[in-house]
Scaffold this motif. Structure first.
Motif, mmCIF file in Angstrom:
data_model
loop_
_atom_site.group_PDB
_atom_site.id
_atom_site.type_symbol
_atom_site.label_atom_id
_atom_site.label_comp_id
_atom_site.label_asym_id
_atom_site.label_seq_id
_atom_site.Cartn_x
_atom_site.Cartn_y
_atom_site.Cartn_z
ATOM 1 N N SER A 4 0.819 -1.117 0.004
ATOM 2 C CA SER A 4 -0.083 -0.077 -0.092
ATOM 3 C C SER A 4 0.886 1.099 -0.049
ATOM 4 N N ASN A 27 -0.935 3.099 -4.243
ATOM 5 C CA ASN A 27 -1.514 2.441 -3.209
ATOM 6 C C ASN A 27 -1.857 1.002 -3.923
ATOM 7 N N ARG A 42 -2.796 -2.718 -4.716
ATOM 8 C CA ARG A 42 -3.670 -3.864 -4.212
ATOM 9 C C ARG A 42 -3.818 -4.811 -5.362
ATOM 10 N N SER A 48 -2.852 0.655 -9.131
ATOM 11 C CA SER A 48 -3.126 1.285 -7.798
ATOM 12 C C SER A 48 -4.746 1.442 -7.703
#
Length: 361
Positions: free
Chosen positions: A58, A99, A101, A114
């Motif tokens: 993240s 971030n 994931r 992201s």
């Protein structure tokens, strides 16, 4: 990831995925070996390939942990833990730290996308790191990514219009095209997806299943690598923004399993585990009121004839040897996501750690 491992560690890797006859073992415990621990670490995207694992964080980092001894790695500034090399780099877009994931790998490159706006999709190969897709929309939020082959891949995200966001590449990830809502099932009110474990998408051959969640939780299905789509209802708990499927996995073209629930009520066990035996067209609730409550990731154990499953979440690790009808709680240690190396060893990641899991009888 072959190319990320080559890029970071200069290793030549080969695929480790194979299918062997089912080994009739019943696991009763799991041994957990912590490989990387950091209070700032937050990992929901993890993949295994050849001689290493690749993870994304993240905090904009992509990392590689090699299974090879560091003596074979020359001139690489790596962290050494237990005679194993770990290498991370942090990506930035201007001053923005993405971030991550979602993570996907092919034989030629690695890809990271992201969440939030702007959504940033990077391609990493042995020569470069390139931003290959950017989406700026106040509702942009990508949840999961996978590839059918080295040339064709897919990422899915929350609706920005009246359908789920789906972007597809057909040229090895150099360019990505967002599908028109005219070509996709219309989203229901409050239907989205969860970027909890990078397992909203399951691919077997040309077949693709996408799990949605929220106020509506359904399966989007494509038989032809994203060219056409249909949608199937599920009986999983839904109706709130925090409910629905968080993870789906198909063992083959017929057998699939999905898990989720409501992460704000993690001990609730009603209607949070569902199984399909007809390719995702219909689903049955299993172990209702029993077994694990909310879990963020479920995976079939390799070579298990669609019988053995492991579910994982911040409330622990659970195991089934009968296609999800009954479950055994193996550990309270929490993780977000898991990937299997073989039929008894997996790697899991979550908040603060990445670990090796060895399942024992």
């Amino acid at each position: 990831m072959r190319v990320l491992l080559v890029c970071f560690l200069m290793l030549n890797l080969s695929s480790c995925k194979s299918e062997e006859p089912e080994k009739r073992r019943n696991f009763s415990k799991v041994e957990i070996e912590t490989l990387l621990q950091d209070s700032l670490l937050n990992v929901r995207a993890l993949e295994i390939d050849g001689d290493g694992i690749v993870f994304a964080t993240s905090n904009g980092e992509v990392g590689v942990r090699s299974f090879m001894l560091p003596s074979v790695i020359n001139g690489i500034d790596s962290i050494i833990l237990d005679e194993i090399a770990i290498k991370t780099i942090q990506l930035k877009h201007d001053s923005l730290i993405p971030n991550f994931r979602s993570l996907a790998i092919t034989n030629k490159a690695g890809f990271l996308i992201s969440i939030s706006s702007p959504s940033l999709l990077y391609k990493v190969d042995k020569d470069s790191i390139n931003l290959v897709y950017k989406e700026t929309h106040e509702k942009a939020f990508y949840d999961s990514m996978d590839f059918w082959n080295d040339q064709e891949g897919i990422a899915i995200g929350d609706p920005t219009d009246n359908c789920m966001s789906i972007i597809i590449t057909r040229d090895g990830g150099d360019t990505w095209t967002k599908l028109s809502c005219d070509d996709l099932p219309k989203a229901r009110e409050g239907e989205a997806a969860f970027a909890a474990s990078d397992t909203n998408i399951s691919i077997v051959g040309d077949h693709t299943w996408v799990a949605t969640g929220g106020k509506a939780s359904r399966i989007l299905y494509s038989p032809d690598k994203g060219k056409t789509w249909e949608v199937f209802d599920t009986p999983i708990i839904q109706g709130k923004e925090t409910t629905g499927m968080y993870s789906v996995d198909f063992y083959d073209e017929t057998n699939g399993f999905a898990i989720g629930g409501d992460y704000t009520k993690p001990n609730d066990t009603l209607n949070n585990k569902i199984r399909s035996i007809d390719g995702g067209k219909t689903w049955q609730v299993v172990a209702n009121g029993k077994g694990p409550g909310y879990r963020s990731c479920v995976q079939y154990i390799p070579n298990s004839n669609a019988k053995k499953l492991v579910a994982i979440g911040f409330k622990g690790i659970d195991y089934s040897n009968d296609a999800g009808d009954t479950w055994k709680h193996l550990s309270d240690e929490g993780f977000y996501t898991i990937r299997f190396l073989n039929d008894s060893v997996a790697y899991a990641a979550g908040k603060g750690s990445i670990s090796k899991l060895t399942f024992r009888e």
